[in-house]
Structure formats: C-alpha cells, structure tokens
Scaffold this active site. Structure first.
Site, PDB file in Angstrom:
ATOM      1  N   ILE A  32       0.820  -1.209   0.000  1.00  9.04           N
ATOM      2  CA  ILE A  32       0.000   0.000   0.000  1.00  9.04           C
ATOM      3  C   ILE A  32       0.867   1.277   0.000  1.00  9.04           C
ATOM      4  O   ILE A  32       0.385   2.346  -0.378  1.00  9.04           O
ATOM      5  CB  ILE A  32      -0.945  -0.034   1.228  1.00  9.04           C
ATOM      6  CG1 ILE A  32      -2.173   0.837   1.011  1.00  9.04           C
ATOM      7  CG2 ILE A  32      -0.227   0.334   2.515  1.00  9.04           C
ATOM      8  CD1 ILE A  32      -3.236   0.645   2.095  1.00  9.04           C
ATOM      9  N   ASN A  88      11.421  -8.723   7.192  1.00  6.84           N
ATOM     10  CA  ASN A  88      11.807  -8.054   8.427  1.00  6.84           C
ATOM     11  C   ASN A  88      11.290  -8.845   9.622  1.00  6.84           C
ATOM     12  O   ASN A  88      10.205  -9.421   9.568  1.00  6.84           O
ATOM     13  CB  ASN A  88      11.229  -6.635   8.449  1.00  6.84           C
ATOM     14  CG  ASN A  88      11.788  -5.771   7.329  1.00  6.84           C
ATOM     15  OD1 ASN A  88      12.959  -5.897   6.974  1.00  6.84           O
ATOM     16  ND2 ASN A  88      10.960  -4.913   6.753  1.00  6.84           N
ATOM     17  N   HIS A 101       5.944 -12.236   5.771  1.00  7.41           N
ATOM     18  CA  HIS A 101       5.825 -11.819   4.365  1.00  7.41           C
ATOM     19  C   HIS A 101       7.206 -11.487   3.829  1.00  7.41           C
ATOM     20  O   HIS A 101       8.096 -11.099   4.583  1.00  7.41           O
ATOM     21  CB  HIS A 101       4.902 -10.606   4.210  1.00  7.41           C
ATOM     22  CG  HIS A 101       5.280  -9.439   5.078  1.00  7.41           C
ATOM     23  ND1 HIS A 101       4.964  -9.385   6.412  1.00  7.41           N
ATOM     24  CD2 HIS A 101       5.960  -8.292   4.810  1.00  7.41           C
ATOM     25  CE1 HIS A 101       5.422  -8.259   6.928  1.00  7.41           C
ATOM     26  NE2 HIS A 101       6.043  -7.574   5.984  1.00  7.41           N
TER      27      HIS A 101
HETATM   28  P1  AMP Z   1       6.948  -4.774   7.395  1.00  5.53           P
HETATM   29  O1  AMP Z   1       7.095  -3.359   7.895  1.00  5.53           O
HETATM   30  O2  AMP Z   1       8.178  -5.426   6.912  1.00  5.53           O
HETATM   31  O3  AMP Z   1       6.175  -5.605   8.409  1.00  5.53           O
HETATM   32  O4  AMP Z   1       6.048  -4.656   6.101  1.00  5.53           O
HETATM   33  C1  AMP Z   1       4.680  -4.416   6.157  1.00  5.53           C
HETATM   34  C2  AMP Z   1       4.294  -3.777   4.859  1.00  5.53           C
HETATM   35  O5  AMP Z   1       2.892  -3.903   4.723  1.00  5.53           O
HETATM   36  C3  AMP Z   1       4.626  -2.286   4.759  1.00  5.53           C
HETATM   37  O6  AMP Z   1       5.487  -2.071   3.643  1.00  5.53           O
HETATM   38  C4  AMP Z   1       3.251  -1.620   4.577  1.00  5.53           C
HETATM   39  O7  AMP Z   1       3.290  -0.551   3.658  1.00  5.53           O
HETATM   40  C5  AMP Z   1       2.410  -2.778   4.059  1.00  5.53           C
HETATM   41  N1  AMP Z   1       0.998  -2.707   4.357  1.00  5.53           N
HETATM   42  C6  AMP Z   1       0.413  -2.405   5.551  1.00  5.53           C
HETATM   43  N2  AMP Z   1      -0.927  -2.473   5.427  1.00  5.53           N
HETATM   44  C7  AMP Z   1      -1.191  -2.831   4.144  1.00  5.53           C
HETATM   45  C8  AMP Z   1      -2.386  -3.060   3.398  1.00  5.53           C
HETATM   46  N3  AMP Z   1      -3.590  -2.932   3.946  1.00  5.53           N
HETATM   47  N4  AMP Z   1      -2.269  -3.411   2.102  1.00  5.53           N
HETATM   48  C9  AMP Z   1      -1.055  -3.526   1.523  1.00  5.53           C
HETATM   49  N5  AMP Z   1       0.102  -3.331   2.167  1.00  5.53           N
HETATM   50  C10 AMP Z   1       0.035  -2.988   3.461  1.00  5.53           C
END
Ligand code: AMP
Length: 114
Positions: A32, A88, A101
């Site tokens: 996002i 991460n 992820h």
């Molecule tokens: P991390 O910080 O490694 O846990 O990555 C989480 C990622 O999820 C971040 O890059 C956010 O921008 C992304 N994210 C959070 N909420 C959403 C959502 N609803 N849809 C898509 N990506 C998301």
C-alpha cells in the site's frame, strides 16, 4: 488465522488489496506504500508471525513462497535486471505487520541494507 491481523483480513477478502497472485498456500498483493516501482508482498495464508517462528515443518512452504516471488519477478519484468527479497523480523528489524511476508522490491537500483 488471527482476527485482528490485516494480512489475514486481506487473505479472507475482508480488507481491500491489489491482488497479483493467489494459490492454496500463498497470496501476493501490492504494498500500500510502495518504496520501489515494483513493491509486492508475498504472504503465506497460514498466520506465522515472522521468519523467527518458522520451523522445519514449514520448510516446503518457505520454498514455495520464494518460488512465487521469483515467478512474480519474471512476470513483472524485473528478473533480468535483479531485485531484492526482504523479510523483516521484530520491531528493531523493521517489521510492522506481524504476519510473515517477503517484500519483492525492484525496478530501481537498490542500495545499502540499513
Ligand atoms: P513490514 O514493515 O516489513 O512488516 O512490512 C509491512 C508492509 O505492509 C509495509 O510495507 C506496509 O506498507 C504494508 N501494508 C500495511 N498495510 C497494508 C495493506 N492494507 N495493504 C497492503 N500493504 C500494506
């Protein structure tokens, strides 16, 4: 499944996403808040908190997730130039969503790791 987890909600179709790939074990959707021209998240359907929680039992699943990432990289046209796969772990590791992820990042030169 974790009722409060945003990625579990996306997997269940209860929260919006731009879904690029789905199979029995994994999904992939656009981040996002992209930090690169290609920024896709590859996510297991199973709610595993992070790579730190992975067990030997999960080994086939982890291999599958990486294969899905490689396939998407080819389909999105970044495989030849190269790309980055990142996961991460924990707050200091930069994790903000506590559902395992991989970030698939590409389409620009990657620098540093910090
Ligand atoms: P991390 O910080 O490694 O846990 O990555 C989480 C990622 O999820 C971040 O890059 C956010 O921008 C992304 N994210 C959070 N909420 C959403 C959502 N609803 N849809 C898509 N990506 C998301």
């Amino acid at each position: 499944m974790d009722a409060d987890c945003i990625f579990c909600k996306i997997i269940r179709g209860e929260a919006p996403s731009t879904m690029l790939y789905q199979d029995e074990y994994a999904v992939a959707f656009k981040d996002i808040a992209p930090i690169a021209p290609v920024h896709v998240l590859i996510v297991p359907r199973q709610h595993i908190v992070s790579a730190a929680e992975v067990t030997a039992e999960n080994a086939p699943l982890i291999g599958h997730l990486i294969a899905v990432a490689a396939r998407l990289a080819r389909e999105l046209g970044i495989a030849e130039r190269g790309y980055r796969l990142v996961t991460n772990i924990g707050r200091e590791g930069g994790q903000s969503v506590f559902h395992l992820h991989w970030h698939l990042l590409g389409g620009r030169q990657m620098r540093g790791l910090g």
